[in-house]
Design a protein around this motif. Structure first.
Motif, PDB file in Angstrom:
ATOM      1  N   LEU A  38     -10.400   8.235 -14.763  1.00  0.00           N
ATOM      2  CA  LEU A  38      -9.178   8.051 -13.973  1.00  0.00           C
ATOM      3  C   LEU A  38      -9.438   7.178 -12.755  1.00  0.00           C
ATOM      4  O   LEU A  38      -8.603   6.346 -12.377  1.00  0.00           O
ATOM      5  N   ALA A  39     -10.606   7.366 -12.120  1.00  0.00           N
ATOM      6  CA  ALA A  39     -10.937   6.580 -10.940  1.00  0.00           C
ATOM      7  C   ALA A  39     -11.130   5.109 -11.294  1.00  0.00           C
ATOM      8  O   ALA A  39     -10.763   4.220 -10.522  1.00  0.00           O
ATOM      9  N   GLU A  40     -11.684   4.848 -12.468  1.00  0.00           N
ATOM     10  CA  GLU A  40     -11.987   3.476 -12.861  1.00  0.00           C
ATOM     11  C   GLU A  40     -10.807   2.778 -13.530  1.00  0.00           C
ATOM     12  O   GLU A  40     -10.583   1.585 -13.303  1.00  0.00           O
ATOM     13  N   GLN A  41     -10.080   3.498 -14.367  1.00  0.00           N
ATOM     14  CA  GLN A  41      -9.086   2.855 -15.220  1.00  0.00           C
ATOM     15  C   GLN A  41      -7.668   3.387 -15.059  1.00  0.00           C
ATOM     16  O   GLN A  41      -6.736   2.860 -15.661  1.00  0.00           O
ATOM     17  N   ALA A 113      -5.331  10.258  -1.166  1.00  0.00           N
ATOM     18  CA  ALA A 113      -4.799   9.391  -2.226  1.00  0.00           C
ATOM     19  C   ALA A 113      -5.623   8.124  -2.368  1.00  0.00           C
ATOM     20  O   ALA A 113      -5.902   7.676  -3.490  1.00  0.00           O
ATOM     21  N   LEU A 114      -6.040   7.532  -1.245  1.00  0.00           N
ATOM     22  CA  LEU A 114      -6.827   6.307  -1.297  1.00  0.00           C
ATOM     23  C   LEU A 114      -8.230   6.561  -1.824  1.00  0.00           C
ATOM     24  O   LEU A 114      -8.821   5.696  -2.486  1.00  0.00           O
ATOM     25  N   SER A 115      -8.773   7.740  -1.531  1.00  0.00           N
ATOM     26  CA  SER A 115     -10.134   8.068  -1.963  1.00  0.00           C
ATOM     27  C   SER A 115     -10.201   8.477  -3.418  1.00  0.00           C
ATOM     28  O   SER A 115     -11.234   8.313  -4.067  1.00  0.00           O
ATOM     29  N   LEU A 181      -1.039   2.510  -2.537  1.00  0.00           N
ATOM     30  CA  LEU A 181      -1.821   2.304  -3.754  1.00  0.00           C
ATOM     31  C   LEU A 181      -1.357   1.074  -4.534  1.00  0.00           C
ATOM     32  O   LEU A 181      -2.071   0.580  -5.410  1.00  0.00           O
ATOM     33  N   GLU A 182      -0.170   0.582  -4.206  1.00  0.00           N
ATOM     34  CA  GLU A 182       0.341  -0.646  -4.819  1.00  0.00           C
ATOM     35  C   GLU A 182       0.104  -1.861  -3.913  1.00  0.00           C
ATOM     36  O   GLU A 182       0.693  -2.923  -4.102  1.00  0.00           O
TER      37      GLU A 182
END
Length: 216
Positions: A38-41, A113-115, A181-182
């Motif tokens: 999830l973190a990568e893709q 959220a950013l982390s 995040l966008e």
């Protein structure tokens, strides 16, 4: 004449985990693998097969422990809500006044959220989760309750009004997190961009809930 051994009874238990894993360890490995994907893709890159491959087990192993992809992702979401609730409570614990507490919680929410962008997005991807899971509902409510406690202290109104005000606070920081995040406030992929995002958030929060000594 030797007595022949009787045929072994057919096992009715679940298949054993792969060598080197105990039951709980295999579950943790699959959850860790899922969070890495999830973190990568992001959510769109997640598959049970890839989670199994990263955990070093057979493609069928995740189903034995979590039933299906929504079952595994729901466990990831539950842990995400637990971690978010802890972050919100910790952020408020070091502050005195309710405005300072709410301000700190807003910063902590977006920082979370950013982390953990993949985990954060999955927490709110209801179509990918077991939406009626009791533990998931409880974990989500616990995160929301962390806001409610501080907002109730701030507004000093009835529980219903405090709940409404908490929903407004949550909506504000959640909307900001989604936009961040966008890359709407800076690039999330660079340290400079993340600093810019958090500076913008600090200004937004000071406009809504100014901390002690802050200028509006």
């Amino acid at each position: 004449m030797k007595k022949q051994a009787s045929p072994a009874k057919r096992s009715t238990t679940r298949p054993k985990p792969a060598p080197g894993y105990h039951h709980g360890e295999l579950q943790e490995a699959l959850i860790a693998a899922s969070e890495a994907i999830l973190a990568e893709q992001g959510a769109e890159g997640f598959t049970l097969r890839e989670a199994a491959r990263r955990a070093g087990v057979s493609p069928a192993a995740p189903s034995h422990h979590f039933g299906n992809a929504p079952g595994l992702l729901t466990e990831v979401a539950i842990r995400g809500y637990d971690a978010l609730a802890d972050a919100l409570r910790e952020a408020a614990s070091g502050k005195q006044g309710p405005r300072d507490k709410l301000h700190a919680q807003g910063l902590a929410y977006v920082e979370f959220a950013l982390s953990h962008p993949g985990r954060f997005q999955m927490m709110f991807a209801n179509k990918r989760l077991v939406a009626d899971d009791a533990r998931l509902r409880q974990a989500s409510r616990a995160a929301g309750h962390a806001f409610e406690i501080v907002v109730a202290e701030l507004v000093g109104s009835t529980p219903k009004q405090a709940k409404t005000a908490a929903a407004a606070a949550w909506s504000t920081v959640h909307g900001f997190a989604k936009l961040a995040l966008e890359d709407k406030f800076g690039s999330v992929k660079t340290d400079g961009g993340r600093r810019e995002i958090m500076m913008t958030l600090d200004q937004v929060l000071n406009y809504l809930w100014p901390v002690s000594g802050a200028r509006r």
